[in-house]
Write a protein that holds these residues in place. Structure first.
Motif, PDB file in Angstrom:
ATOM      1  N   HIS A 118       2.527 136.369  20.507  1.00 47.25           N
ATOM      2  CA  HIS A 118       3.791 135.636  20.553  1.00 47.25           C
ATOM      3  C   HIS A 118       4.109 135.195  21.976  1.00 47.25           C
ATOM      4  O   HIS A 118       4.496 134.046  22.214  1.00 47.25           O
ATOM      5  CB  HIS A 118       4.925 136.514  20.018  1.00 47.25           C
ATOM      6  N   ALA A 119       3.933 136.100  22.945  1.00 45.53           N
ATOM      7  CA  ALA A 119       4.208 135.762  24.334  1.00 45.53           C
ATOM      8  C   ALA A 119       3.321 134.618  24.811  1.00 45.53           C
ATOM      9  O   ALA A 119       3.774 133.711  25.522  1.00 45.53           O
ATOM     10  CB  ALA A 119       4.012 136.990  25.219  1.00 45.53           C
ATOM     11  N   ALA A 120       2.031 134.653  24.419  1.00 43.16           N
ATOM     12  CA  ALA A 120       1.109 133.594  24.836  1.00 43.16           C
ATOM     13  C   ALA A 120       1.515 132.245  24.249  1.00 43.16           C
ATOM     14  O   ALA A 120       1.497 131.216  24.942  1.00 43.16           O
ATOM     15  CB  ALA A 120      -0.313 133.947  24.406  1.00 43.16           C
ATOM     16  N   ASN A 121       1.896 132.238  22.992  1.00 40.09           N
ATOM     17  CA  ASN A 121       2.290 130.988  22.356  1.00 40.09           C
ATOM     18  C   ASN A 121       3.587 130.450  22.952  1.00 40.09           C
ATOM     19  O   ASN A 121       3.719 129.246  23.204  1.00 40.09           O
ATOM     20  CB  ASN A 121       2.459 131.179  20.846  1.00 40.09           C
ATOM     21  N   GLU A 122       4.541 131.339  23.197  1.00 37.27           N
ATOM     22  CA  GLU A 122       5.816 130.901  23.775  1.00 37.27           C
ATOM     23  C   GLU A 122       5.633 130.390  25.200  1.00 37.27           C
ATOM     24  O   GLU A 122       6.301 129.436  25.620  1.00 37.27           O
ATOM     25  CB  GLU A 122       6.825 132.046  23.755  1.00 37.27           C
ATOM     26  N   SER A 123       4.735 131.008  25.960  1.00 38.35           N
ATOM     27  CA  SER A 123       4.476 130.540  27.322  1.00 38.35           C
ATOM     28  C   SER A 123       3.870 129.143  27.304  1.00 38.35           C
ATOM     29  O   SER A 123       4.270 128.258  28.078  1.00 38.35           O
ATOM     30  CB  SER A 123       3.538 131.515  28.041  1.00 38.35           C
TER      31      SER A 123
ATOM     32  N   GLN B 199       8.761 116.041  19.602  1.00 32.19           N
ATOM     33  CA  GLN B 199       8.806 116.727  18.319  1.00 32.19           C
ATOM     34  C   GLN B 199       7.430 117.254  17.940  1.00 32.19           C
ATOM     35  O   GLN B 199       7.300 118.329  17.343  1.00 32.19           O
ATOM     36  CB  GLN B 199       9.319 115.780  17.229  1.00 32.19           C
ATOM     37  N   ALA B 200       6.386 116.525  18.317  1.00 32.36           N
ATOM     38  CA  ALA B 200       5.021 116.977  18.029  1.00 32.36           C
ATOM     39  C   ALA B 200       4.714 118.272  18.763  1.00 32.36           C
ATOM     40  O   ALA B 200       4.041 119.169  18.217  1.00 32.36           O
ATOM     41  CB  ALA B 200       4.019 115.894  18.417  1.00 32.36           C
ATOM     42  N   ILE B 201       5.199 118.393  20.011  1.00 31.42           N
ATOM     43  CA  ILE B 201       4.993 119.634  20.762  1.00 31.42           C
ATOM     44  C   ILE B 201       5.690 120.789  20.058  1.00 31.42           C
ATOM     45  O   ILE B 201       5.099 121.868  19.855  1.00 31.42           O
ATOM     46  CB  ILE B 201       5.521 119.478  22.203  1.00 31.42           C
ATOM     47  N   ALA B 202       6.941 120.577  19.675  1.00 28.74           N
ATOM     48  CA  ALA B 202       7.695 121.631  19.003  1.00 28.74           C
ATOM     49  C   ALA B 202       7.037 122.024  17.683  1.00 28.74           C
ATOM     50  O   ALA B 202       6.898 123.212  17.376  1.00 28.74           O
ATOM     51  CB  ALA B 202       9.129 121.167  18.766  1.00 28.74           C
ATOM     52  N   ASP B 203       6.600 121.046  16.910  1.00 27.51           N
ATOM     53  CA  ASP B 203       5.973 121.337  15.620  1.00 27.51           C
ATOM     54  C   ASP B 203       4.666 122.094  15.797  1.00 27.51           C
ATOM     55  O   ASP B 203       4.354 123.015  15.026  1.00 27.51           O
ATOM     56  CB  ASP B 203       5.707 120.030  14.866  1.00 27.51           C
ATOM     57  N   ARG B 204       3.886 121.707  16.806  1.00 28.79           N
ATOM     58  CA  ARG B 204       2.587 122.347  17.012  1.00 28.79           C
ATOM     59  C   ARG B 204       2.736 123.830  17.309  1.00 28.79           C
ATOM     60  O   ARG B 204       2.095 124.678  16.664  1.00 28.79           O
ATOM     61  CB  ARG B 204       1.839 121.660  18.163  1.00 28.79           C
ATOM     62  N   PHE B 205       3.596 124.160  18.260  1.00 32.70           N
ATOM     63  CA  PHE B 205       3.721 125.561  18.635  1.00 32.70           C
ATOM     64  C   PHE B 205       4.511 126.363  17.611  1.00 32.70           C
ATOM     65  O   PHE B 205       4.251 127.554  17.414  1.00 32.70           O
ATOM     66  CB  PHE B 205       4.349 125.676  20.027  1.00 32.70           C
ATOM     67  N   SER B 206       5.460 125.721  16.939  1.00 28.81           N
ATOM     68  CA  SER B 206       6.209 126.419  15.899  1.00 28.81           C
ATOM     69  C   SER B 206       5.292 126.831  14.750  1.00 28.81           C
ATOM     70  O   SER B 206       5.404 127.943  14.211  1.00 28.81           O
ATOM     71  CB  SER B 206       7.329 125.508  15.385  1.00 28.81           C
TER      72      SER B 206
ATOM     73  N   LEU C 209       5.826 135.960  13.431  1.00 29.12           N
ATOM     74  CA  LEU C 209       7.233 136.325  13.344  1.00 29.12           C
ATOM     75  C   LEU C 209       7.619 136.791  11.944  1.00 29.12           C
ATOM     76  O   LEU C 209       7.131 136.278  10.943  1.00 29.12           O
ATOM     77  CB  LEU C 209       8.113 135.134  13.733  1.00 29.12           C
ATOM     78  N   GLU C 210       8.529 137.769  11.912  1.00 34.47           N
ATOM     79  CA  GLU C 210       9.129 138.198  10.654  1.00 34.47           C
ATOM     80  C   GLU C 210      10.265 137.262  10.258  1.00 34.47           C
ATOM     81  O   GLU C 210      10.409 136.900   9.089  1.00 34.47           O
ATOM     82  CB  GLU C 210       9.690 139.619  10.803  1.00 34.47           C
TER      83      GLU C 210
ATOM     84  N   ALA D 190      -5.578 129.396  19.550  1.00 33.65           N
ATOM     85  CA  ALA D 190      -4.869 128.578  18.573  1.00 33.65           C
ATOM     86  C   ALA D 190      -4.453 127.247  19.189  1.00 33.65           C
ATOM     87  O   ALA D 190      -4.546 126.198  18.562  1.00 33.65           O
ATOM     88  CB  ALA D 190      -3.639 129.322  18.058  1.00 33.65           C
ATOM     89  N   THR D 191      -4.017 127.294  20.454  1.00 28.36           N
ATOM     90  CA  THR D 191      -3.602 126.063  21.123  1.00 28.36           C
ATOM     91  C   THR D 191      -4.789 125.133  21.306  1.00 28.36           C
ATOM     92  O   THR D 191      -4.703 123.940  21.092  1.00 28.36           O
ATOM     93  CB  THR D 191      -2.985 126.406  22.495  1.00 28.36           C
ATOM     94  N   ALA D 192      -5.936 125.709  21.718  1.00 29.10           N
ATOM     95  CA  ALA D 192      -7.099 124.885  21.952  1.00 29.10           C
ATOM     96  C   ALA D 192      -7.561 124.196  20.666  1.00 29.10           C
ATOM     97  O   ALA D 192      -7.992 123.025  20.669  1.00 29.10           O
ATOM     98  CB  ALA D 192      -8.238 125.735  22.520  1.00 29.10           C
ATOM     99  N   GLN D 193      -7.428 124.881  19.542  1.00 24.01           N
ATOM    100  CA  GLN D 193      -7.853 124.302  18.273  1.00 24.01           C
ATOM    101  C   GLN D 193      -6.972 123.134  17.844  1.00 24.01           C
ATOM    102  O   GLN D 193      -7.402 122.261  17.107  1.00 24.01           O
ATOM    103  CB  GLN D 193      -7.845 125.387  17.197  1.00 24.01           C
TER     104      GLN D 193
END
Length: 269
Positions: free
Chosen positions: A33-38, A91-98, A105-106, A264-267
């Motif tokens: 989670h920390a890696a994705n949020e960063s 919006q694409a950035i937000a959608d990708r990481f979300s 996340l629970e 996940a980001t690289a993919q």
């Protein structure tokens, strides 16, 4: 206490309106989670997204990450949201990481809260110098908010009279969670502030300022007016935050290097 996150002036002045994004992390998924949020924060910063937030993760309490975004008004809140939704690239950035947080996340909760200066004490602090935040979440019983507010106004007066070396800001939920939910936010540079709290509140100066009537009022309010109360301790997270340049100028602690891309980001690229 949150900074005026959408404005560059006075980092540490409580915002009139605070949006709290609360994320409950699944066991064992904190690092992911920390890696994705960063990476998310860096993506927004690089794209010049007109939103800022202060991130923190729990040290005591359930495993959660909270993100504070401060606004001067609901109109400013809408303006920031419209800017992202109106931009396909943002919006694409937000959608990708979300989308990458589906198995991390629970639950997520968005809360809008209003600043309550009458219940706050010495709330203006230099937030860039802070590293930790205690948050007390207090739910007040319906019909008992008047005595609860009166009690905390009296506590502010007692702290002022005793010249207590404390700082807190109070926000009250206006949307997104139960009514009469209050957030008491205590920032600190070190956790050693907790060591001083007990002796400071049992010292003669504070006891005299509160008086026996104040102590009885405290017992009555906590017995009759408070539905639930929970305290969290958080560590502030620069790498998960997006903040005005004034923060890093005030303290290099807030200068963030770009994170290494996650698998996940690289993919996604």
């Amino acid at each position: 206490m949150p900074a005026e996150a959408q404005e560059t002036a006075a980092p540490g002045t409580p915002s009139p309106l605070l949006v709290i994004y609360r994320e409950e992390v699944k066991p064992g998924r904190g690092a992911a989670h920390a890696a994705n949020e960063s990476a998310w924060a860096q993506g927004f910063a690089k794209a010049g997204v007109p939103q800022h937030w202060l991130a923190m993760t729990s040290m005591a309490g359930p495993t959660e990450a909270w993100f504070f975004s401060g606004y001067a008004s609901y109109a400013d809140f809408q303006k920031a949201e419209d800017a992202v939704e109106g931009s396909p690239s943002m919006q694409a950035i937000a959608d990708r990481f979300s989308s990458q947080e589906a198995d991390i996340l629970e639950r997520t909760t968005s809360i809008v809260a209003g600043y309550r200066p009458a219940l706050s004490y010495q709330a203006n602090v230099s937030l860039p110098a802070m590293r930790f935040m205690q948050v007390d979440v207090v739910r007040v019983k319906a019909g008992h908010d008047r005595e609860f507010r009166a009690f905390w106004r009296a506590m502010v007066e007692a702290h002022t009279k005793a010249k207590m070396d404390e700082h807190w800001a109070v926000y009250e939920s206006e949307a997104g969670t139960e009514d009469l939910t209050f957030y008491f936010m205590y920032p600190s540079a070190t956790l050693a502030a907790g060591d001083a709290s007990g002796p400071m509140h049992t010292a003669d100066a504070f006891r005299a300022a509160v008086g026996e009537s104040g102590r009885e009022q405290s017992r009555e309010v906590h017995r009759e007016a408070v539905e639930t109360s929970r305290s969290y301790i958080f560590r502030l997270r620069p790498s998960m935050s997006t903040l005005p340049k004034e923060w890093s100028a005030a303290d290099p602690f807030w200068t963030v290097k770009a994170p290494e891309p996650t698998v996940a980001t690289a993919q996604k690229k």
